[in-house]
Design an enzyme around this catalytic site. Structure first.
Site, PDB file in Angstrom:
ATOM      1  N   HIS A 181     103.015  86.509  43.055  1.00  0.00           N
ATOM      2  CA  HIS A 181     102.534  85.228  42.543  1.00  0.00           C
ATOM      3  C   HIS A 181     103.661  84.514  41.793  1.00  0.00           C
ATOM      4  O   HIS A 181     103.957  83.348  42.056  1.00  0.00           O
ATOM      5  CB  HIS A 181     101.330  85.442  41.630  1.00  0.00           C
ATOM      6  CG  HIS A 181     101.008  84.267  40.752  1.00  0.00           C
ATOM      7  ND1 HIS A 181     100.466  83.099  41.243  1.00  0.00           N
ATOM      8  CD2 HIS A 181     101.176  84.063  39.424  1.00  0.00           C
ATOM      9  CE1 HIS A 181     100.311  82.235  40.251  1.00  0.00           C
ATOM     10  NE2 HIS A 181     100.742  82.797  39.138  1.00  0.00           N
TER      11      HIS A 181
ATOM     12  N   ASP B 204     123.108  58.534  52.058  1.00  0.00           N
ATOM     13  CA  ASP B 204     122.764  59.931  52.316  1.00  0.00           C
ATOM     14  C   ASP B 204     123.372  60.761  51.200  1.00  0.00           C
ATOM     15  O   ASP B 204     123.982  60.216  50.283  1.00  0.00           O
ATOM     16  CB  ASP B 204     123.302  60.393  53.676  1.00  0.00           C
ATOM     17  CG  ASP B 204     122.446  61.530  54.252  1.00  0.00           C
ATOM     18  OD1 ASP B 204     121.909  62.324  53.450  1.00  0.00           O
ATOM     19  OD2 ASP B 204     122.312  61.616  55.469  1.00  0.00           O
TER      20      ASP B 204
ATOM     21  N   TRP C 208     108.292  89.737  38.140  1.00  0.00           N
ATOM     22  CA  TRP C 208     109.339  88.840  38.626  1.00  0.00           C
ATOM     23  C   TRP C 208     110.668  89.164  37.971  1.00  0.00           C
ATOM     24  O   TRP C 208     111.711  88.929  38.562  1.00  0.00           O
ATOM     25  CB  TRP C 208     108.954  87.374  38.446  1.00  0.00           C
ATOM     26  CG  TRP C 208     109.188  86.771  37.093  1.00  0.00           C
ATOM     27  CD1 TRP C 208     108.482  87.021  35.954  1.00  0.00           C
ATOM     28  CD2 TRP C 208     110.203  85.820  36.729  1.00  0.00           C
ATOM     29  NE1 TRP C 208     108.982  86.279  34.908  1.00  0.00           N
ATOM     30  CE2 TRP C 208     110.039  85.528  35.353  1.00  0.00           C
ATOM     31  CE3 TRP C 208     111.225  85.174  37.425  1.00  0.00           C
ATOM     32  CZ2 TRP C 208     110.847  84.645  34.664  1.00  0.00           C
ATOM     33  CZ3 TRP C 208     112.036  84.283  36.723  1.00  0.00           C
ATOM     34  CH2 TRP C 208     111.848  84.024  35.365  1.00  0.00           C
TER      35      TRP C 208
ATOM     36  N   SER D 122     120.890  79.643  49.039  1.00  0.00           N
ATOM     37  CA  SER D 122     120.365  78.332  49.402  1.00  0.00           C
ATOM     38  C   SER D 122     120.418  77.366  48.218  1.00  0.00           C
ATOM     39  O   SER D 122     120.866  76.228  48.345  1.00  0.00           O
ATOM     40  CB  SER D 122     118.925  78.497  49.908  1.00  0.00           C
ATOM     41  OG  SER D 122     118.173  77.369  49.614  1.00  0.00           O
ATOM     42  N   SER D 123     119.973  77.842  47.054  1.00  0.00           N
ATOM     43  CA  SER D 123     119.974  76.960  45.879  1.00  0.00           C
ATOM     44  C   SER D 123     121.382  76.564  45.493  1.00  0.00           C
ATOM     45  O   SER D 123     121.620  75.437  45.067  1.00  0.00           O
ATOM     46  CB  SER D 123     119.329  77.651  44.677  1.00  0.00           C
ATOM     47  OG  SER D 123     118.010  77.964  44.950  1.00  0.00           O
TER      48      SER D 123
ATOM     49  N   HIS E 271     116.633  82.380  31.546  1.00  0.00           N
ATOM     50  CA  HIS E 271     116.282  81.265  30.674  1.00  0.00           C
ATOM     51  C   HIS E 271     116.763  79.919  31.201  1.00  0.00           C
ATOM     52  O   HIS E 271     115.963  78.977  31.259  1.00  0.00           O
ATOM     53  CB  HIS E 271     116.662  81.474  29.209  1.00  0.00           C
ATOM     54  CG  HIS E 271     116.000  80.431  28.390  1.00  0.00           C
ATOM     55  ND1 HIS E 271     114.719  80.559  27.920  1.00  0.00           N
ATOM     56  CD2 HIS E 271     116.381  79.166  28.125  1.00  0.00           C
ATOM     57  CE1 HIS E 271     114.357  79.416  27.367  1.00  0.00           C
ATOM     58  NE2 HIS E 271     115.340  78.548  27.466  1.00  0.00           N
TER      59      HIS E 271
ATOM     60  N   GLU F 152     116.953  79.248  34.135  1.00  0.00           N
ATOM     61  CA  GLU F 152     116.022  79.038  35.237  1.00  0.00           C
ATOM     62  C   GLU F 152     114.745  78.326  34.782  1.00  0.00           C
ATOM     63  O   GLU F 152     114.255  77.441  35.475  1.00  0.00           O
ATOM     64  CB  GLU F 152     115.679  80.382  35.886  1.00  0.00           C
ATOM     65  CG  GLU F 152     114.535  80.361  36.885  1.00  0.00           C
ATOM     66  CD  GLU F 152     114.845  79.603  38.171  1.00  0.00           C
ATOM     67  OE1 GLU F 152     116.030  79.363  38.435  1.00  0.00           O
ATOM     68  OE2 GLU F 152     113.895  79.259  38.891  1.00  0.00           O
TER      69      GLU F 152
ATOM     70  N   TYR G 194     114.450  76.179  32.585  1.00  0.00           N
ATOM     71  CA  TYR G 194     114.745  74.746  32.445  1.00  0.00           C
ATOM     72  C   TYR G 194     114.999  74.094  33.788  1.00  0.00           C
ATOM     73  O   TYR G 194     114.744  72.908  33.983  1.00  0.00           O
ATOM     74  CB  TYR G 194     115.889  74.529  31.451  1.00  0.00           C
ATOM     75  CG  TYR G 194     115.354  74.734  30.067  1.00  0.00           C
ATOM     76  CD1 TYR G 194     114.566  73.754  29.481  1.00  0.00           C
ATOM     77  CD2 TYR G 194     115.508  75.929  29.406  1.00  0.00           C
ATOM     78  CE1 TYR G 194     113.984  73.957  28.255  1.00  0.00           C
ATOM     79  CE2 TYR G 194     114.926  76.153  28.185  1.00  0.00           C
ATOM     80  CZ  TYR G 194     114.162  75.163  27.610  1.00  0.00           C
ATOM     81  OH  TYR G 194     113.567  75.371  26.407  1.00  0.00           O
TER      82      TYR G 194
ATOM     83  N   SER H 138     109.924  60.596  33.119  1.00  0.00           N
ATOM     84  CA  SER H 138     110.742  59.523  32.562  1.00  0.00           C
ATOM     85  C   SER H 138     110.868  58.332  33.510  1.00  0.00           C
ATOM     86  O   SER H 138     111.335  57.268  33.108  1.00  0.00           O
ATOM     87  CB  SER H 138     112.149  60.035  32.224  1.00  0.00           C
ATOM     88  OG  SER H 138     112.059  61.168  31.408  1.00  0.00           O
TER      89      SER H 138
ATOM     90  N   HIS I 142     115.857  85.964  23.472  1.00  0.00           N
ATOM     91  CA  HIS I 142     114.509  85.867  22.901  1.00  0.00           C
ATOM     92  C   HIS I 142     113.482  86.536  23.812  1.00  0.00           C
ATOM     93  O   HIS I 142     112.346  86.719  23.415  1.00  0.00           O
ATOM     94  CB  HIS I 142     114.123  84.415  22.561  1.00  0.00           C
ATOM     95  CG  HIS I 142     114.011  83.483  23.720  1.00  0.00           C
ATOM     96  ND1 HIS I 142     114.303  82.158  23.639  1.00  0.00           N
ATOM     97  CD2 HIS I 142     113.636  83.669  25.001  1.00  0.00           C
ATOM     98  CE1 HIS I 142     114.120  81.572  24.800  1.00  0.00           C
ATOM     99  NE2 HIS I 142     113.703  82.466  25.647  1.00  0.00           N
ATOM    100  N   HIS I 143     113.899  86.897  25.023  1.00  0.00           N
ATOM    101  CA  HIS I 143     113.005  87.688  25.867  1.00  0.00           C
ATOM    102  C   HIS I 143     113.145  89.176  25.575  1.00  0.00           C
ATOM    103  O   HIS I 143     112.469  89.992  26.188  1.00  0.00           O
ATOM    104  CB  HIS I 143     113.325  87.436  27.345  1.00  0.00           C
ATOM    105  CG  HIS I 143     113.092  86.013  27.744  1.00  0.00           C
ATOM    106  ND1 HIS I 143     111.847  85.542  28.097  1.00  0.00           N
ATOM    107  CD2 HIS I 143     113.928  84.950  27.821  1.00  0.00           C
ATOM    108  CE1 HIS I 143     111.933  84.250  28.386  1.00  0.00           C
ATOM    109  NE2 HIS I 143     113.188  83.868  28.217  1.00  0.00           N
TER     110      HIS I 143
ATOM    111  N   THR J 243     113.893  69.061  22.847  1.00  0.00           N
ATOM    112  CA  THR J 243     112.620  68.955  23.558  1.00  0.00           C
ATOM    113  C   THR J 243     111.697  68.000  22.821  1.00  0.00           C
ATOM    114  O   THR J 243     111.051  67.133  23.420  1.00  0.00           O
ATOM    115  CB  THR J 243     111.978  70.354  23.679  1.00  0.00           C
ATOM    116  OG1 THR J 243     112.980  71.270  24.096  1.00  0.00           O
ATOM    117  CG2 THR J 243     110.856  70.353  24.679  1.00  0.00           C
TER     118      THR J 243
ATOM    119  N   LYS K 136     112.591  64.336  23.228  1.00  0.00           N
ATOM    120  CA  LYS K 136     112.095  63.752  24.467  1.00  0.00           C
ATOM    121  C   LYS K 136     110.639  63.356  24.335  1.00  0.00           C
ATOM    122  O   LYS K 136     110.227  62.265  24.728  1.00  0.00           O
ATOM    123  CB  LYS K 136     112.234  64.759  25.604  1.00  0.00           C
ATOM    124  CG  LYS K 136     113.640  64.917  26.071  1.00  0.00           C
ATOM    125  CD  LYS K 136     113.681  65.786  27.306  1.00  0.00           C
ATOM    126  CE  LYS K 136     115.064  65.729  27.878  1.00  0.00           C
ATOM    127  NZ  LYS K 136     115.109  65.421  29.268  1.00  0.00           N
TER     128      LYS K 136
ATOM    129  N   ARG L  37      99.615  91.775  29.137  1.00  0.00           N
ATOM    130  CA  ARG L  37      99.732  91.126  30.427  1.00  0.00           C
ATOM    131  C   ARG L  37      99.914  92.194  31.508  1.00  0.00           C
ATOM    132  O   ARG L  37     100.279  93.328  31.210  1.00  0.00           O
ATOM    133  CB  ARG L  37     100.895  90.128  30.428  1.00  0.00           C
ATOM    134  CG  ARG L  37     102.234  90.738  30.209  1.00  0.00           C
ATOM    135  CD  ARG L  37     103.312  89.698  29.876  1.00  0.00           C
ATOM    136  NE  ARG L  37     103.796  89.006  31.072  1.00  0.00           N
ATOM    137  CZ  ARG L  37     104.987  88.375  31.142  1.00  0.00           C
ATOM    138  NH1 ARG L  37     105.796  88.357  30.090  1.00  0.00           N
ATOM    139  NH2 ARG L  37     105.356  87.754  32.230  1.00  0.00           N
TER     140      ARG L  37
END
Ligand code: HEM
Ligand SMILES: [Cu+2]
Lengths: 597, 213
Positions: free
Chosen positions: A74, A103, A137, A167-168, A251, A253, A255, A266, A300-301, A326, A329, A448
């Site tokens: 998931h 293009d 994950w 790819s990314s 991390h 990621e 963002y 925006s 922090h993880h 953050t 914004k 979890r």
């Protein structure tokens, strides 16, 4: 300029082959978007299975191993196969239009990144036919190592993510160059739409964050296939090294997942408030600041892994600091709304809901930025609540806002507003019902990733509540799908700029012609179309010169097949890898020698 | 004008910054590669002292365990030689780029060829080094030094190998009727960026692994 004069006749291609060989950024955008949305539905099915199992104590729908595979797949599906590609779909379609180009910088590379993505997505998803990865994950070691996970599952994870990463990387390089190099005359960096800016920041983040992940995955691959012990403590390795590597990628990621939505919002807010974005430089610089700061918060993880108190303090402070840009914004968006003459379209509903729910997620984020608090939250449903508020309430809400907003541009048709309202309200209510109670469950101590829980723990009520919410969510998506097909069956009726929006993508027909613009705009302000409208400047007209379009090519898909086979071989037989290598090499040669003029 | 009209495809056309698209792509890609090698080097450093503490050899440098001296297996003179070879390949690469820009095609081809050959010699040294280490009992699985060392230098070697193929492809293509076409200079210069980068990375690896105790 609803009608187009002086367009050079371009034979419009159609049929499956034309999609396979396309190098048109708009078509590739559509491919990304449709694939991403399909995986979004698939990831949703996996989630519903889990919620069904958790609805009542001691549920018996799904057993423990399968449950681990479900939550792992998931998350991987939603992150890598749904949100990222849907973002990429918008980048592809919109970035060249928004900067007034015809293009991307490397059209064939663009096609290659899509087909490679599809190959990686296939590898990852087809794991269900054999053995799906079940290590979460973030796939912590040593659980991910051979002695503890002997099956193919983790290998699918490794190979799938390596392919997707490739790819990314290609896509990110392409967009970074496109944004730096292909801007229309007058489009300075500080005149670029915020969505373009956010894409730029994301590209840089991807370019820098993917290599550490790649190295970690390769080390894990070596551990599993060639007997090294990078992450096995008893043999001299270090499982915490994996955690560091993963979160140095992980991390940034998160963002990478949220910034597209911030960019979309925006764009949507100023258009429907009929006033320019409030504090454009502040929004841009806080986007950049988020990008920079996202590199110094990864631990922090890992607050509960026994780090010393100094690193814990440093990472806690850094994490709290990232809340500041953050917050900037959020206030700028609110200020954009303030005093505007607001039109409440469905796109606007989603954008405003984004601000609200994302802020809730941001606040719970700052809560577990504090190590002592986090030692209570870690690995409980409180974290699950946090990440879904930012990812569902943030990224997905933003993406839906973008879909409603740009649908007329992409298809020439409008999505129905009434059905859109149903979709929005059911989704909004469903999302709050599903994820808000997870805060309570987390504080009540529900871990979890458990596949079931006992009767006497008092978690039954809120779990049932959340499960009902998830079904409401699912129903809301049915409304969206209905809306989509209903609109697609109608005749196109959208003018070039139906919302009276300020940015360049609205300065060409809906949908745009294959060459995007008959004539290239000269940009004089941050809101070019509003500036031209207010100063009575007519849209530029075509000069009749020949517009060069890159010819279609089948080398991208060929190379992608080669790359995918390389991965498949690593999972099965090296002969397949060798075949893949040969195909890819042949493809690269053909590609290099293929004329593009 | 700061912002000339942009065109929709790669090639030697005018861009917003004036830098050619493919060159910019290579620069940014090399930024990504820095992080790639950075992560590998960091992993090496993480385990460097731990390997000696655990006391399972072979070790990179001389180590005394329980009063017994274990000889390190790094052969600094040998690796210095291969480092010198790789450095020289950067010089020939510069000549190739110069030749390409000046339309002195013979010089370019010679430059490309000698760069390739020097790259191959470097790889030869590496194969020899790996084999010697193997004979002395160090492989991927022996200890964390073996794992991190072979992974790091192996990936560097792979990069050199890819570079050789890259230059070889350019060289082969330059013998076609139209050679490398209008953009000869760009093509070779971009390949040069890659090659110099791989060289610089080796200097870092050599310093960090072999020279710093
Ligand atoms: C104000 C900004 C934010 C702060 C201060 C923050 C802080 C944190 C912290 C401290 C954790 C670790 C919790 C734990 O595992 O004990 C966490 C987890 C997480 N955050 Fe955030 N966060 C913020 C914004 C975001 C955003 C914008 C996203 C994504 C769009 C995000 C996605 C996640 C995810 C996915 C996890 C869970 C990772 C996992 O363990 O699987 N966060 N956040
Ligand atoms: Cu984080």
């Amino acid at each position: 300029m609803a009608t187009i004069a002086g367009t050079l006749a371009q034979p419009t291609q159609s049929g499956v082959w034309s999609w396979i060989t396309t190098v048109d950024h708009k078509r590739i955008g559509v491919l990304y978007g449709v694939t991403g949305f399909s995986f979004f539905l698939w990831g949703g099915v996996l989630a519903l299975l889990m919620r069904t199992q958790l609805a009542v104590p001691n549920g018996t729908v799904i057993e423990s191993d399968r449950f681990s595979q479900l939550f792992t797949m998931h998350a991987l599906t939603m992150i890598f196969l749904a949100i990222m590609p849907m973002g990429a779909g918008f980048f592809n379609y919109m970035i060249p239009l928004m900067i007034g180009a015809r293009d991307v910088a490397f059209p064939r590379l663009n096609a290659l990144s899509y087909w490679t993505f599809l190959g990686g997505a296939m590898i990852l998803s087809l794991s269900f036919l054999f053995e799906a990865p079940g290590g979460g994950w973030f796939n912590y070691a040593p659980l991910s190592e051979r002695p503890y996970s002997d099956g193919l599952g983790i290998d699918f994870y490794v190979v799938g993510l390596l392919t997707l990463g490739l790819s990314s990387l290609m896509a990110a390089l392409n967009f970074a160059v496109t944004i730096i190099n292909l801007r229309a005359p007058g489009m300075t960096m500080m005149r670029m739409p915020v969505f373009v800016w956010m894409t730029f920041v994301i590209s840089i983040l991807l370019i820098l964050a993917l290599p550490p992940l790649t190295v970690g995955l390769i080390q894990l691959l070596f551990d599993r296939q060639f007997g090294t012990h990078f992450f096995i403590a008893t043999e001299g390795g270090d499982p915490l090294l994996w955690q560091h590597i993963f979160w140095i990628f992980g991390h940034p990621e998160v963002y990478i997942l949220i910034l597209p939505a911030m960019g979309i919002v925006s764009e949507v807010l100023p258009t429907f408030s009929r006033k320019p974005l409030f504090g454009y430089p502040a929004i841009v610089f806080s986007g950049i600041a988020i990008g920079v700061l996202s590199w110094v918060v990864w631990s922090h993880h890992m607050f509960t892994t026994g780090m010393g108190s100094v690193p814990r303090a440093v990472f806690a402070v850094n994490t709290m600091i990232i809340g500041v840009p953050t917050g900037i914004k959020v206030f700028n968006w609110l200020a954009t709304l303030y005093g505007g003459s607001i039109r409440f379209t469905t796109a606007m509903y989603f954008a405003v809901a984004f601000i609200a729910t994302f802020t809730i997620g941001g606040i719970s984020g700052v809560m577990h930025a504090s190590p002592p608090v986090d030692s209570q939250h870690q690995d409980t449903y409180f974290v699950v609540a946090h990440l879904h508020y930012v990812l569902f309430g943030g990224a997905i809400m933003g993406i839906f806002s973008g879909i409603y907003y740009w649908f007329p541009k992409m298809t020439g048709r409008f999505l129905g507003e009434t059905l859109g309202r149903w979709h929005f309200w059911l989704l909004f209510i469903g999302m709050q019902m599903t994820f808000f109670p997870m805060h309570f469950l987390g504080i009540a101590g529900m871990p979890r990733r458990i596949y079931t829980y006992d009767d006497g723990l008092d978690w039954g009520f809120w779990n049932m509540f959340a499960t009902i919410g998830s079904y409401v969510l699912a129903v809301s998506l049915l409304f969206f799908i209905w809306n989509f097909f209903r609109s697609m069956r109608r005749e196109p009726s959208a003018p070039a700029n139906p919302w009276d929006a300020p940015t360049l993508e609205w300065g060409t027909s809906s949908p745009p012609p294959e060459h995007d613009f008959d004539a290239i705009y000269t940009v004089r302000s941050r809101e070019p179309l509003w500036y031209d409208r207010d100063h009575g400047i007519a849209a530029p007209v075509a000069t009749g010169e020949h517009i060069h379009l890159p010819p279609p090519s089948y080398y991208p898909i060929l190379i992608a097949i080669g790359i995918t086979l390389l991965g498949v071989g690593a999972l099965s037989h090296l002969a397949i890898s060798a075949l893949g290598g040969v195909i890819a090499f042949y493809g690269v040669w053909g590609w290099a020698l293929e004329p593009t003029d | 004008m700061a912002h000339a009209p942009a065109v929709a495809h790669g090639g030697a056309h005018v861009t917003s910054t004036g830098t050619e698209n493919r060159k910019l792509l290579m620069w940014i890609f090399l930024g990504s590669e820095c992080l790639f090698f950075g992560s590998l080097i960091a992993t090496y450093l993480v385990f460097k002292h731990q390997v000696i503490e655990r006391g399972i050899g072979p070790f990179p440098i001389d180590v005394t365990i329980d009063g017994k001296v274990e000889h390190g297996i790094f052969d600094i003179p040998l690796t210095s030689t291969s480092t010198f070879v790789l450095l020289m390949s950067s010089v020939t690469m510069v000549l190739a780029v110069y030749g390409a820009h000046q339309h002195r095609l013979k010089m370019m081809k010679l430059g490309l060829l000698s760069t390739m050959l020097l790259g191959l010699v470097f790889l030869g040294f590496q194969v020899y080094e790996f084999r010697t280490f193997g004979h002395e009992g160090l492989n991927l699985t022996t200890n964390m030094f073996g794992a991190t060392f072979f992974l790091l230098t192996g990936f560097h070697g792979t990069h050199v190998g890819v570079g050789v193929l890259y230059l070889g492809s350019l060289l082969a293509a330059s013998f076609r009727r139209n050679g490398l076409g209008r953009e000869t200079g760009e093509h070779v210069e971009i390949a040069g960026l890659y090659w110099h980068f791989v060289d610089i990375v080796w200097i870092v690896i050599f310093t960090v692994l072999y020279l710093i105790p």
